[in-house]
Structure formats: C-alpha cells, structure tokens
Design a protein around this motif. Structure first.
Motif, PDB file in Angstrom:
ATOM      1  N   VAL A 180       0.734  -1.327   0.019  1.00 24.48           N
ATOM      2  CA  VAL A 180      -0.215  -0.061   0.046  1.00 24.48           C
ATOM      3  C   VAL A 180       0.693   1.215   0.022  1.00 24.48           C
ATOM      4  O   VAL A 180       2.119   1.008   0.236  1.00 24.48           O
ATOM      5  CB  VAL A 180      -0.880   0.082   1.307  1.00 24.48           C
ATOM      6  N   SER A 181       0.467   2.407  -0.175  1.00 26.40           N
ATOM      7  CA  SER A 181       1.222   3.620   0.056  1.00 26.40           C
ATOM      8  C   SER A 181       1.498   3.837   1.318  1.00 26.40           C
ATOM      9  O   SER A 181       0.891   3.724   2.333  1.00 26.40           O
ATOM     10  CB  SER A 181       0.218   4.908  -0.521  1.00 26.40           C
ATOM     11  N   ALA A 182       2.778   4.385   1.411  1.00 23.95           N
ATOM     12  CA  ALA A 182       3.459   4.485   2.829  1.00 23.95           C
ATOM     13  C   ALA A 182       2.618   5.929   3.260  1.00 23.95           C
ATOM     14  O   ALA A 182       2.644   6.016   4.736  1.00 23.95           O
ATOM     15  CB  ALA A 182       4.769   4.808   2.718  1.00 23.95           C
TER      16      ALA A 182
ATOM     17  N   VAL B  14       9.573   0.450  -1.330  1.00 20.99           N
ATOM     18  CA  VAL B  14       9.645   0.365  -0.078  1.00 20.99           C
ATOM     19  C   VAL B  14      10.761   0.845   0.883  1.00 20.99           C
ATOM     20  O   VAL B  14      10.570   1.534   1.598  1.00 20.99           O
ATOM     21  CB  VAL B  14       9.411  -1.287   0.276  1.00 20.99           C
ATOM     22  N   LYS B  15      11.731   0.403   0.151  1.00 19.74           N
ATOM     23  CA  LYS B  15      13.264   0.980   0.835  1.00 19.74           C
ATOM     24  C   LYS B  15      13.186   2.533   0.632  1.00 19.74           C
ATOM     25  O   LYS B  15      13.770   3.332   1.470  1.00 19.74           O
ATOM     26  CB  LYS B  15      14.236   0.381   0.098  1.00 19.74           C
TER      27      LYS B  15
ATOM     28  N   ARG C 158       4.452   0.520   1.692  1.00 14.71           N
ATOM     29  CA  ARG C 158       4.713  -0.035   3.008  1.00 14.71           C
ATOM     30  C   ARG C 158       3.912  -1.610   2.516  1.00 14.71           C
ATOM     31  O   ARG C 158       2.903  -1.901   1.930  1.00 14.71           O
ATOM     32  CB  ARG C 158       3.709   0.454   3.797  1.00 14.71           C
ATOM     33  N   PHE C 159       4.840  -2.477   3.286  1.00 18.89           N
ATOM     34  CA  PHE C 159       4.508  -3.977   2.945  1.00 18.89           C
ATOM     35  C   PHE C 159       3.714  -4.178   4.262  1.00 18.89           C
ATOM     36  O   PHE C 159       3.968  -4.193   5.369  1.00 18.89           O
ATOM     37  CB  PHE C 159       5.421  -5.128   2.769  1.00 18.89           C
ATOM     38  N   LEU C 160       2.139  -4.709   4.429  1.00 16.98           N
ATOM     39  CA  LEU C 160       1.494  -4.725   5.388  1.00 16.98           C
ATOM     40  C   LEU C 160       1.692  -6.305   5.669  1.00 16.98           C
ATOM     41  O   LEU C 160       1.465  -6.885   6.864  1.00 16.98           O
ATOM     42  CB  LEU C 160       0.218  -4.747   5.113  1.00 16.98           C
TER      43      LEU C 160
END
Length: 329
Positions: free
Chosen positions: A135-137, A218-219, A224-226
């Motif tokens: 998802v979006s951070a 992500v980095k 964001r990984f949920l």
C-alpha cells in the motif's frame, strides 16, 4: 616435469579451486558443440533476468563453454517460447519461464501457440518468491486489519492493481478477494513500474508485489508492506507478518516461481545432468547473495518438482478462474 611446468600446473589448480565449479569444466552428456542459449520470457534488467544471467555465468564456468541469456519478453511468453520450442533437443537451447507461462496461459488463452506439457520438458526450478500486500506509505492503511476493514465497506469498493489481466498478481489478488468474501475493482497496468507508482500515489488502494518489483519503493519510503502472502515470513523481510498473522485468512498464499525448461525430446540423461549442475550452482555463495537481494528462495531438487508445480498451480488457478472470468484470444 621441470620446475617451471610444475609451478605453472600448481598455480592453475589453485586458480581453478578458487572458482566454484570450474574444476570439472565438463558439459553435460548430450550437449552439441557450441554455445548454450537460454531464451527468457522475462524482460532484461528484471530480477528474474538478473538471476538467469548469474546462473548462466555459473553454468558457463562449469561447462567450459559460452552460455548466453537472450530475453524475449512479449505475448505473455509466446515470443520466447515459440523461438525455443522447435530447437534441436540437445540441451543447447533452454528456456526461462514463469508460472504464468507454464500454468496460467493454457487456462486463459483460447488459442495458445504452445502446450507447456507437450512442447517443453522441465529441467530445474530456479526460484520461488512470495508476494507482499503493498500500500502507499502515506495512505490510510497502516496494518492489514485496516485494509481488510476498508475492503468490507460496500459504499466505497477498494481497488487493487496488477501488471497483467490473468497474471499471477491478478489471480492471486482475486483469490484473496474470494477468501474475504468482498468485491473490489481490478485495475490492470501495462508494466510493474506503472503499477507500483499508482499504488504509491493512491491511484489504486493496494497491490501484490515482490521484493524484486516493489521492494525498491518500500526502501525509498513510497510503499509499505502490510503482510506476506505465504505460510512463513520472508527471511529477507522478517518483520513483515504473514497474512494469517496480520489478521487475514489462513492458507491463502500468493507465490510466483521461475523454472528452466528444455525442448520436447531432450533426453532424460541430459535433463538430469543439467539439473544437477543447476542445483550445484544454486548452492554457491555467489548465487545465494544474488537471491537474497531479490527475496528469491532457491529450492534445489529434481526436475520433476517443476512438473508438480505446473499441475498444482494449474488446478489452483482454474478454481479462481471459475469465479473470475478471464479469456484471451
């Protein structure tokens, strides 16, 4: 043997010992003279292409002959497979293909120019990789429970993206959708870069992504990984919970895999010899380092495990396709 010859020979042995696999430098039985070409259904510069080239380097060292990786993406794998499938079955022409090419395409294409079971022979599994819920951070979903709660809001159906209609990301997402008993809007994109850019800006609510494809964002603080859609956490991202741990349904995985294949008629002896060399290469530290960078999991084993995966995933995706109607001319 004079002193100079002895020293030269000793030095050569020491150099060979430093390069894994070079000592044997013997091609598998059945290979014809000349280079080995590995045609790939996956684009140049991608994670699968990078590890295919690393594997090519390992095999070149082991066999003492040129091993060339030739990416030919396009047509859902048809371009590459058609270029390779009719080649002489000596082991000099191999193919890198994924679960979509080998298990899903026969289910969704009304007229497919190849039959994975009849035109190809499994050689070795190169890797497996799990998909993460991305998802979006900067978006409203901080946990998997947040996202699942929003999925149940019928007043505002959520959207999920994929990089291909009928591909592993699309059908894996639809499988999660069915397990949760919700309806969402599927938004397909032409390229993975477009897909994850759209997730990062909130153009779509979420998408499955691997460490190789979505990990850089992500980095970079954009995604964001949920959760990871697997039965166990990824060693590359151990802080990310599994779907079940994060409050999602159990037993719902979303995986992709890539295999090495040969043309029909390739002898079992040649297949077995190549399989053993690929498995030996997978155990080398240099390959482990490449795999870790992309979150790929090596799974050395017999060629038969590829055929088992092809059949198991065809059955799994056939079940999804009974609910999600997808067909391509």
């Amino acid at each position: 043997m004079n002193k100079r010859s002895f020293l030269s020979t000793a030095l050569a042995v020491q150099v060979l010992a430093l390069v894994p696999g070079l000592v044997r430098a013997q091609a598998p039985a059945g290979l014809a003279p000349g280079p080995v070409r590995i045609t790939s259904t996956l684009p140049a510069g991608s994670g699968p292409d990078t590890v295919a080239r690393a594997m090519g380097e390992q095999l070149q060292a082991r066999w003492g002959r040129a091993v060339v990786v030739d990416p030919r993406p396009g047509g859902a794998g048809v371009v590459a497979i058609n270029a390779m499938k009719g080649q002489p079955p000596t082991g000099n022409d191999l193919l890198v293909a994924d679960v979509g090419n080998l298990s899903i395409n026969p289910l969704i294409f009304r007229k497919l120019a190849y039959d994975p079971e009849k035109d190809l022979v499994p050689v070795a599994l190169l890797y497996k990789t799990a998909f993460f819920v991305a998802v979006s951070a900067d978006g409203p979903y901080k946990t998997m429970k947040d996202l699942i709660a929003a999925m149940g809001n019928k007043a505002r159906p959520l959207s999920y993206g994929s990089n291909a209609v009928g591909g592993p990301i699309h059908l894996g997402s639809a499988r999660l959708e069915g397990a949760l008993g919700v309806e969402m809007l599927h938004v397909p994109y032409k390229e993975t870069g477009q897909l994850y850019a759209a997730v990062s800006t909130g153009e779509v609510d979420w998408a499955y992504g691997s460490i190789a494809t979505a990990g850089p964002l992500v980095k970079g603080g954009k995604l964001r990984f949920l959760a990871v859609a697997d039965s166990t956490r990824s060693p590359a991202m151990p802080d990310v919970p599994t779907l079940a741990e994060a409050g999602g349904p159990g037993g719902i995985d979303a995986l992709s895999w890539v295999a090495l294949m040969a043309p029909r008629g390739t002898s079992p002896a040649t297949v077995d010899a190549i399989n053993q060399d690929v498995n030996a290469a997978l155990r080398q530290p240099a390959m482990a380092e490449r795999y870790a960078a992309f979150g790929f999991a090596a799974s050395p084993g017999p060629a038969a495990q590829v055929g088992d995966l092809m059949r198991a995933d065809r059955a799994r995706y056939a079940e999804v396709l009974r609910r999600v109607k997808v067909s391509v001319d």
